[in-house]
Design an enzyme around this catalytic site. Structure first.
Site, mmCIF file in Angstrom:
data_model
loop_
_atom_site.group_PDB
_atom_site.id
_atom_site.type_symbol
_atom_site.label_atom_id
_atom_site.label_comp_id
_atom_site.label_asym_id
_atom_site.label_seq_id
_atom_site.Cartn_x
_atom_site.Cartn_y
_atom_site.Cartn_z
ATOM 1 N N GLY A 100 -3.250 -9.802 -12.872
ATOM 2 C CA GLY A 100 -3.705 -10.681 -11.898
ATOM 3 C C GLY A 100 -2.709 -10.942 -10.793
ATOM 4 N N THR A 132 -2.575 -9.220 -7.110
ATOM 5 C CA THR A 132 -2.986 -9.224 -5.791
ATOM 6 C C THR A 132 -4.162 -10.111 -5.455
ATOM 7 O OG1 THR A 132 -2.689 -6.826 -5.896
ATOM 8 C CG2 THR A 132 -3.779 -7.420 -4.121
ATOM 9 N N THR A 141 -0.102 -7.390 0.026
ATOM 10 C CA THR A 141 1.249 -7.185 -0.551
ATOM 11 C C THR A 141 2.217 -8.089 -0.522
ATOM 12 O OG1 THR A 141 0.952 -4.807 0.488
ATOM 13 C CG2 THR A 141 3.109 -5.294 -0.054
ATOM 14 N N GLU A 197 6.193 0.184 -14.643
ATOM 15 C CA GLU A 197 4.952 0.346 -14.190
ATOM 16 C C GLU A 197 5.104 1.611 -13.095
ATOM 17 O OE1 GLU A 197 3.130 -2.020 -11.179
ATOM 18 O OE2 GLU A 197 1.291 -2.013 -12.307
HETATM 19 C C1 LIG Z 1 -8.139 0.755 -7.236
HETATM 20 C C2 LIG Z 1 -7.106 -0.181 -7.144
HETATM 21 C C3 LIG Z 1 -6.771 -0.708 -8.438
HETATM 22 C C4 LIG Z 1 -5.577 -1.789 -8.327
HETATM 23 N N1 LIG Z 1 -5.181 -2.589 -9.506
HETATM 24 C C5 LIG Z 1 -4.638 -3.622 -9.315
HETATM 25 C C6 LIG Z 1 -4.558 -4.508 -10.444
HETATM 26 O O1 LIG Z 1 -4.672 -4.193 -11.723
HETATM 27 N N2 LIG Z 1 -3.805 -5.686 -10.280
HETATM 28 C C7 LIG Z 1 -3.274 -6.240 -9.218
HETATM 29 O O2 LIG Z 1 -2.731 -6.944 -8.937
HETATM 30 N N3 LIG Z 1 -3.338 -5.315 -8.043
HETATM 31 C C8 LIG Z 1 -4.129 -4.105 -7.970
HETATM 32 N N4 LIG Z 1 -4.193 -3.134 -6.955
HETATM 33 C C9 LIG Z 1 -3.812 -3.752 -5.469
HETATM 34 C C10 LIG Z 1 -2.756 -2.886 -5.069
HETATM 35 O O3 LIG Z 1 -1.740 -3.144 -5.747
HETATM 36 C C11 LIG Z 1 -2.740 -3.114 -3.551
HETATM 37 O O4 LIG Z 1 -3.828 -2.747 -2.887
HETATM 38 C C12 LIG Z 1 -1.472 -2.532 -2.988
HETATM 39 O O5 LIG Z 1 -0.384 -3.303 -3.386
HETATM 40 C C13 LIG Z 1 -1.579 -2.799 -1.395
HETATM 41 O O6 LIG Z 1 -1.885 -3.954 -1.080
HETATM 42 P P1 LIG Z 1 -3.130 -4.225 -0.062
HETATM 43 O O7 LIG Z 1 -4.526 -3.589 -0.513
HETATM 44 O O8 LIG Z 1 -3.675 -5.797 -0.107
HETATM 45 O O9 LIG Z 1 -2.834 -3.830 1.301
HETATM 46 P P2 LIG Z 1 -2.059 -4.778 2.402
HETATM 47 O O10 LIG Z 1 -1.009 -5.595 1.953
HETATM 48 O O11 LIG Z 1 -3.183 -5.456 3.119
HETATM 49 O O12 LIG Z 1 -1.571 -3.469 3.476
HETATM 50 C C14 LIG Z 1 -2.355 -2.564 4.115
HETATM 51 C C15 LIG Z 1 -1.472 -1.620 4.556
HETATM 52 O O13 LIG Z 1 -0.666 -2.047 5.586
HETATM 53 C C16 LIG Z 1 0.824 -1.741 5.129
HETATM 54 N N5 LIG Z 1 1.676 -2.890 5.300
HETATM 55 C C17 LIG Z 1 1.453 -4.027 4.912
HETATM 56 N N6 LIG Z 1 2.580 -4.763 5.179
HETATM 57 C C18 LIG Z 1 3.625 -4.144 5.827
HETATM 58 C C19 LIG Z 1 4.762 -4.122 6.313
HETATM 59 N N7 LIG Z 1 5.549 -5.191 6.246
HETATM 60 N N8 LIG Z 1 5.343 -2.962 6.760
HETATM 61 C C20 LIG Z 1 4.883 -1.740 6.699
HETATM 62 N N9 LIG Z 1 3.425 -1.592 6.419
HETATM 63 C C21 LIG Z 1 2.799 -2.798 6.033
HETATM 64 C C22 LIG Z 1 0.442 -1.335 3.740
HETATM 65 O O14 LIG Z 1 1.533 -0.378 3.393
HETATM 66 C C23 LIG Z 1 -0.734 -0.987 3.591
HETATM 67 O O15 LIG Z 1 -0.690 0.573 3.974
HETATM 68 C C24 LIG Z 1 -5.227 -2.162 -7.147
HETATM 69 C C25 LIG Z 1 -5.584 -1.447 -5.801
HETATM 70 C C26 LIG Z 1 -6.590 -0.521 -5.952
HETATM 71 C C27 LIG Z 1 -7.213 -0.093 -4.603
#
Ligand SMILES: Cc1cc2nc3c(=O)[nH]c(=O)nc-3n(C[C@H](O)[C@H](O)[C@H](O)COP(=O)(O)OP(=O)(O)OC[C@H]3O[C@@H](n4cnc5c(N)ncnc54)[C@H](O)[C@@H]3O)c2cc1C
Length: 385
Positions: free
Chosen positions: A121, A123, A129, A243
């Protein structure tokens, strides 16, 4: 970098196990968005998910290279390790930073598969991110912490007994540094369900058992704090290299599966009176995919070897994940194109694997953030965020 021969028996054993879970098994689950209980039970029974747990806690005490080979073979066999890969590496945080008592309490049960620690847990919906902005709080109340907030994309939460939870224990403005004030907890979800913990599945484009999790005054015993309060971000980061290497190995397995499928089909499918693979327009993309996969595979091996020596492998683990995820996605696209219309038919499994492998340029870390890491930490460029 050639792999040593001693991994051949492990690879063969994984392949033999996976042969019991053919395409139709995964297709049915995919349609129903159901969890592969039998597959996970078989991997657990064979000890594969306990690969990285030291023998003193009942695990197999294998190397990262061996663990990566296990994950790669699962994917190369057409199966999907995502429903259980976290059981292999999430325990690493407890192993490295947990107390002797926590290790004794949890690791043997995890090694036997009686306890599942495969929910992670981190995100949250508003922080994404930007982990340091997470809002879930854990407030000390006597011999407990009280957790409030929300996580998203907490995969496998419905199929896990424990969750490794990252929450804020000191408000950001009072924390002694930018990265301080977050803490890691082992949350026993069995105890917390109906006591403030709510798990809601999120239906996604592939069968991934992911969820969102809500915490309303969930009480966690203070004994379940991992390491020192406020140091949790560091502990989570230290687990991320494992990971990344293991997921990179899964991508290599996927790429091998796509390349093998495409090459076989291109040899057999006859159009205009000759195999389609005789056309350079068909064979070159397959060859290109193979070259990309082999290059990525070398980086995965390099990262795993560095990890094993205990040296810093942050750059290599990130580059391995990046190259392998790009390679599996390129191979997926190539494989679908090679199959023409049949690539879209469920029974070929290509469209399912295509959807599954697409995830890895986004999670567990997205491409842009890897590029930022390399720019900042390897090339000395200014931090961009
Ligand atoms: C199917 C699935 C399973 C997952 N499982 C887990 C889990 O078990 N546990 C957990 O904690 N998380 C999990 N995640 C979360 C995953 O780690 C995040 O989706 C991923 O890290 C991206 O974060 P976000 O979706 O919030 O995108 P955001 O942070 O909202 O970013 C959206 C886009 O903007 C870009 N971006 C953001 N900031 C910047 C920057 N400063 N410079 C350039 N580009 C930027 C990103 O690269 C991305 O392309 C999962 C996600 C999915 C879809």
């Amino acid at each position: 970098m050639t792999e040593t021969a001693d991994l051949a028996p492990i690879r063969e054993a994984v392949r033999a196990l996976c042969a019991n879970f053919p395409g139709e098994y995964w297709r049915r689950l995919d349609r129903e968005r159901a969890y592969p209980e039998e597959f996970v039970a078989a991997l657990t029974k064979a000890g594969f998910l306990a690969a990285l747990i030291p023998e003193e806690y009942g695990g197999s005490g294998l190397t990262m290279t061996a663990a990566a080979a296990i994950m790669e073979e699962i994917q190369a066999s057409g199966c999907n390790g995502a429903p259980c890969h976290a059981q292999m590496y999430t325990m690493g945080t407890v192993l490295r930073h947990g107390s002797a008592e926590q290790k004794k309490r949890y690791l043997p049960g995890i090694a036997r598969g009686e306890l599942r620690l495969q929910a992670f847990g981190v995100t949250e919906p508003t922080s994404g991110t930007d982990t340091l902005s997470l809002r879930t709080t854990a407030t000390r109340d006597g011999d407990h912490y009280v957790v409030n907030g929300q996580k998203i994309w907490t995969s496998r939460a419905e199929h896990s007994d424990l969750m490794l939870l990252l929450a804020r224990t000191t408000p950001r403005e009072q924390a002694k540094s930018r990265t301080a004030g977050l803490s890691v907890f082992i949350l026993d979800m069995r105890a917390a369900k109906n006591k403030g913990l709510t798990i809601r599945p999120i239906r996604t484009m592939m069968n991934h058992a992911t969820t969102e999790v809500f915490f309303e005054d969930v009480r966690v015993p203070a004994d379940n704090l991992v390491g020192v309060e406020g140091e949790g971000f560091r502990y989570i980061l230290s687990g991320m290299n494992a990971e990344r290497i293991l997921i990179a190995a899964e991508c290599i397995g996927d790429a091998k599966w796509f390349i093998d499928k495409a090459a076989s089909y291109a040899r057999e499918r006859v159009v205009f009176g000759r195999p389609i693979g005789q056309n350079q327009g068909v064979q070159f993309p397959i060859a290109r995919s193979y070259i990309g996969m082999r290059a990525a595979e070398l980086m995965v091996r390099e990262a795993a070897a560095l990890y094993e020596t205990g040296k810093d492998c942050g750059a290599e683990a990130n580059m391995a994940k990046h190259l392998a995820a790009e390679s599996s996605w390129a191979a997926a696209d190539m494989c679908l194109q090679t199959h023409g219309g049949f690539g879209f038919a469920e029974e070929f499994d290509i469209e399912r694997k295509f959807r599954e492998t697409r995830l890895y340029t986004v999670a567990p870390i997205s491409t842009n953030l890897i590029l930022s890491y390399i720019a900042e930490h390897v090339l000395g460029l200014p931090r961009s965020y």
